[in-house]
Design an enzyme around this catalytic site. Structure first.
Site, PDB file in Angstrom:
ATOM      1  N   SER A 102       0.816  -1.212   0.000  1.00  0.00           N
ATOM      2  CA  SER A 102       0.000   0.000   0.000  1.00  0.00           C
ATOM      3  C   SER A 102       0.854   1.268   0.000  1.00  0.00           C
ATOM      4  O   SER A 102       0.484   2.267  -0.628  1.00  0.00           O
ATOM      5  CB  SER A 102      -0.935  -0.013   1.207  1.00  0.00           C
ATOM      6  OG  SER A 102      -0.190  -0.128   2.407  1.00  0.00           O
ATOM      7  N   ALA A 152       8.024  -1.568   3.938  1.00  0.00           N
ATOM      8  CA  ALA A 152       8.552  -2.572   4.875  1.00  0.00           C
ATOM      9  C   ALA A 152       7.497  -2.850   5.929  1.00  0.00           C
ATOM     10  O   ALA A 152       6.616  -2.017   6.183  1.00  0.00           O
ATOM     11  CB  ALA A 152       9.832  -2.070   5.541  1.00  0.00           C
ATOM     12  N   ASP A 153       7.602  -4.011   6.530  1.00  0.00           N
ATOM     13  CA  ASP A 153       6.696  -4.356   7.630  1.00  0.00           C
ATOM     14  C   ASP A 153       7.252  -3.905   8.967  1.00  0.00           C
ATOM     15  O   ASP A 153       6.498  -3.544   9.868  1.00  0.00           O
ATOM     16  CB  ASP A 153       6.427  -5.861   7.616  1.00  0.00           C
ATOM     17  CG  ASP A 153       5.775  -6.268   6.311  1.00  0.00           C
ATOM     18  OD1 ASP A 153       4.661  -5.784   6.053  1.00  0.00           O
ATOM     19  OD2 ASP A 153       6.398  -6.998   5.528  1.00  0.00           O
ATOM     20  N   GLU A 160      11.373  -8.539  -4.428  1.00  0.00           N
ATOM     21  CA  GLU A 160      11.774  -7.299  -3.734  1.00  0.00           C
ATOM     22  C   GLU A 160      13.244  -7.355  -3.328  1.00  0.00           C
ATOM     23  O   GLU A 160      13.961  -6.354  -3.404  1.00  0.00           O
ATOM     24  CB  GLU A 160      10.899  -7.085  -2.496  1.00  0.00           C
ATOM     25  CG  GLU A 160       9.467  -6.711  -2.846  1.00  0.00           C
ATOM     26  CD  GLU A 160       8.517  -6.690  -1.650  1.00  0.00           C
ATOM     27  OE1 GLU A 160       7.461  -6.063  -1.766  1.00  0.00           O
ATOM     28  OE2 GLU A 160       8.828  -7.314  -0.622  1.00  0.00           O
ATOM     29  N   LYS A 212       5.969   1.525  11.554  1.00  0.00           N
ATOM     30  CA  LYS A 212       6.853   0.415  11.143  1.00  0.00           C
ATOM     31  C   LYS A 212       8.200   0.416  11.878  1.00  0.00           C
ATOM     32  O   LYS A 212       8.981  -0.511  11.738  1.00  0.00           O
ATOM     33  CB  LYS A 212       7.102   0.481   9.628  1.00  0.00           C
ATOM     34  CG  LYS A 212       5.850   0.525   8.771  1.00  0.00           C
ATOM     35  CD  LYS A 212       5.094  -0.774   8.815  1.00  0.00           C
ATOM     36  CE  LYS A 212       3.867  -0.824   7.939  1.00  0.00           C
ATOM     37  NZ  LYS A 212       4.086  -0.740   6.531  1.00  0.00           N
ATOM     38  N   GLY A 262       7.826  -8.627   3.211  1.00  0.00           N
ATOM     39  CA  GLY A 262       7.179  -9.818   2.680  1.00  0.00           C
ATOM     40  C   GLY A 262       5.761 -10.007   3.163  1.00  0.00           C
ATOM     41  O   GLY A 262       5.129 -11.015   2.866  1.00  0.00           O
ATOM     42  N   GLY A 263       5.233  -8.989   3.883  1.00  0.00           N
ATOM     43  CA  GLY A 263       3.837  -9.060   4.306  1.00  0.00           C
ATOM     44  C   GLY A 263       2.902  -9.258   3.120  1.00  0.00           C
ATOM     45  O   GLY A 263       1.865  -9.905   3.225  1.00  0.00           O
TER      46      GLY A 263
HETATM   47  C1  5RP Z   1       5.340  -6.776   0.340  1.00  0.00           C
HETATM   48  C2  5RP Z   1       6.114  -5.973   1.311  1.00  0.00           C
HETATM   49  C3  5RP Z   1       5.562  -4.638   1.674  1.00  0.00           C
HETATM   50  O1  5RP Z   1       6.497  -3.668   1.363  1.00  0.00           O
HETATM   51  C4  5RP Z   1       5.258  -4.619   3.142  1.00  0.00           C
HETATM   52  O2  5RP Z   1       4.377  -5.690   3.438  1.00  0.00           O
HETATM   53  C5  5RP Z   1       4.639  -3.286   3.557  1.00  0.00           C
HETATM   54  O3  5RP Z   1       3.390  -3.154   2.962  1.00  0.00           O
HETATM   55  P1  5RP Z   1       2.480  -1.875   3.190  1.00  0.00           P
HETATM   56  O4  5RP Z   1       3.158  -0.737   2.510  1.00  0.00           O
HETATM   57  O5  5RP Z   1       1.163  -2.245   2.561  1.00  0.00           O
HETATM   58  O6  5RP Z   1       2.359  -1.675   4.669  1.00  0.00           O
HETATM   59  O7  5RP Z   1       7.153  -6.338   1.805  1.00  0.00           O
HETATM   60  O8  5RP Z   1       5.910  -8.046   0.155  1.00  0.00           O
END
Ligand code: 5RP
Length: 229
Positions: A36, A91-92, A111, A129, A103-104
């Site tokens: 997102s 990033a998560d 990536e 985060k 990897g969420g």
């Molecule tokens: C996808 C990812 C995303 O960058 C991570 O999950 C963060 O996502 P978001 O911007 O929706 O919070 O690693 O594999």
């Protein structure tokens, strides 16, 4: 980890994305992450391309590729690239030493390739985060299906509790046709050491610990932009 409501979180994601896009120069090959936060950056890049910015991009997922193409951004074959000028991804979790869990969204393998190829690997996040220690978010592990049980057992032996990722009661399949194990190692004292151990498991394609790959994290907090590098 700060708790934000969705509107405030989206405002921070947008602000971080706009700050990152300012680093993109005419003629750059740009690596595009997934998620997102990155979506805000891709949309902004699409606007800039319509205004005349000349870039080509590599996508970390099918959904990112489709979005970028729909906005008029030319997509290159990632497998043919020897370098990427700049990448923008989310990033998560991240720490001030620029270690990440990613990897969420399940796109961690591509990536990681994009970040590894990038001269300037930028991560964009809202304030939620940032953590002192990685590990409240489970570590995603992409595994080749025929090695699933082996990798699952190895993770267990390393002290991780794995769960096969499923979404809407269906096993999640990555863009590469693989499975994801979400592995809970608790708070991780030494992410670099765990990363090396996980890399040694046969059949494990990639894990979500990104160590020493990131050039900078652009975090938006309220109305402030904070850059960690
Ligand atoms: C996808 C990812 C995303 O960058 C991570 O999950 C963060 O996502 P978001 O911007 O929706 O919070 O690693 O594999």
């Amino acid at each position: 980890m700060a708790t934000l409501d969705k509107t405030q979180q989206d405002a921070e994601k947008l602000a971080a994305a706009l700050a990152a896009v300012k680093f993109v120069k005419d003629g750059d090959i740009v690596g595009l992450g997934t998620g997102s936060t990155t979506t805000f950056a891709i949309k902004e890049l699409g606007k800039r391309v319509k205004e005349g910015l000349n870039i080509k991009a590599a996508a970390s997922s099918i959904r990112t590729e489709e979005l970028a193409k729909s906005l008029g951004i030319k997509i290159l074959d990632l497998g043919r690239l020897s370098k990427i000028d700049i990448s923008i991804d989310g990033a998560d979790e991240f720490t001030e030493s620029l270690d990440l869990i990613k990897g969420g969204g399940g796109a961690l393998f591509r990536e990681k390739i994009i970040a590894s190829l990038s001269k300037n690997a930028i991560i964009i996040t809202d304030a939620s985060k940032k953590v002192k220690k990685l590990g409240a978010f489970t570590v995603p592990v992409e595994v080749i299906p025929l090695a699933y049980q082996y990798v699952f057992d190895q993770i267990n032996q390393f002290g991780g509790k794995g769960i096969l990722r499923s979404v809407d009661n269906k096993t999640f399949i990555t863009d590469n046709g693989n499975l994801i194990i979400d592995a809970d190692f608790g708070l991780i004292d030494d992410p670099a050491k765990l990363s090396v151990k996980l890399n040694q498991i046969n059949g494990l394609l990639a894990h979500g610990l990104f160590i020493n790959i990131t050039s900078k994290v652009i975090m938006s907090e309220g109305t402030n932009i904070i850059i960690f590098e």
